[in-house]
Write a protein that holds these residues in place. Structure first.
Motif, PDB file in Angstrom:
ATOM      1  N   PRO A 105       9.698   3.723  -4.067  1.00 37.22           N
ATOM      2  CA  PRO A 105       8.430   3.467  -3.379  1.00 37.22           C
ATOM      3  C   PRO A 105       8.637   3.503  -1.859  1.00 37.22           C
ATOM      4  CG  PRO A 105       8.829   1.810  -5.079  1.00 37.22           C
ATOM      5  CD  PRO A 105      10.071   2.624  -4.956  1.00 37.22           C
ATOM      6  N   ALA A 152       0.834  -1.208   0.000  1.00 38.17           N
ATOM      7  CA  ALA A 152       0.000   0.000   0.000  1.00 38.17           C
ATOM      8  C   ALA A 152       0.869   1.258   0.000  1.00 38.17           C
ATOM      9  CB  ALA A 152      -0.919   0.001   1.210  1.00 38.17           C
ATOM     10  N   ASN A 173       3.768   1.563  -1.302  1.00 43.14           N
ATOM     11  CA  ASN A 173       4.548   1.673  -2.533  1.00 43.14           C
ATOM     12  C   ASN A 173       3.918   2.614  -3.556  1.00 43.14           C
ATOM     13  OD1 ASN A 173       6.712   0.139  -1.767  1.00 43.14           O
ATOM     14  ND2 ASN A 173       5.852  -1.769  -2.536  1.00 43.14           N
ATOM     15  N   SER A 174       2.668   3.008  -3.351  1.00 40.63           N
ATOM     16  CA  SER A 174       2.049   3.979  -4.253  1.00 40.63           C
ATOM     17  C   SER A 174       2.573   5.393  -3.998  1.00 40.63           C
ATOM     18  CB  SER A 174       0.527   3.940  -4.113  1.00 40.63           C
ATOM     19  OG  SER A 174       0.148   4.337  -2.810  1.00 40.63           O
ATOM     20  N   ILE A 175       3.212   5.594  -2.850  1.00 40.22           N
ATOM     21  CA  ILE A 175       3.824   6.879  -2.497  1.00 40.22           C
ATOM     22  C   ILE A 175       5.315   6.760  -2.762  1.00 40.22           C
ATOM     23  CG2 ILE A 175       4.228   8.539  -0.637  1.00 40.22           C
ATOM     24  CD1 ILE A 175       1.745   7.268   0.763  1.00 40.22           C
ATOM     25  N   HIS A 176       5.901   7.768  -3.372  1.00 38.46           N
ATOM     26  CA  HIS A 176       7.333   7.732  -3.680  1.00 38.46           C
ATOM     27  C   HIS A 176       8.097   8.753  -2.841  1.00 38.46           C
ATOM     28  CE1 HIS A 176       5.878   5.382  -7.003  1.00 38.46           C
ATOM     29  NE2 HIS A 176       7.121   5.001  -7.231  1.00 38.46           N
TER      30      HIS A 176
END
Length: 84
Positions: free
Chosen positions: A47, A37, A39-42
């Motif tokens: 990620p 979950a 990993n959608s934010i960088h």
């Protein structure tokens, strides 16, 4: 305020419990369980879940060491068992 050995021990255990909860959340939850979950934010091009698993947790652990030492010193001073 209660300055008994039992109160000192209770304050110490509360601090240790807090550190362990933070450690668990960062290492296991952020680095493993919620990594997909996150990993959608960088962060810095990577990620976030991967970042926590690889290096973010290390930064948090080092910060926890210093925070724990400061808080333990505060507890020692509060119960007058500190070293000068």
């Amino acid at each position: 305020m209660d300055k008994s050995p039992d109160a000192y021990w209770k304050a110490t255990l509360r601090l240790i419990g807090t550190v362990l909860v933070i450690w668990f959340a960062v290492s296991y939850l952020a680095g493993i369980v919620f990594a997909p979950a996150l990993n959608s934010i960088h962060l810095g091009g990577y990620p976030l879940g991967f970042w926590f698993a690889q290096q973010g947790s290390i930064y948090v652990f080092v910060a926890l060491i210093f925070w724990y030492a400061k808080k333990m010193d505060d507890i020692d001073r509060e119960f007058d068992v500190h070293e000068d």
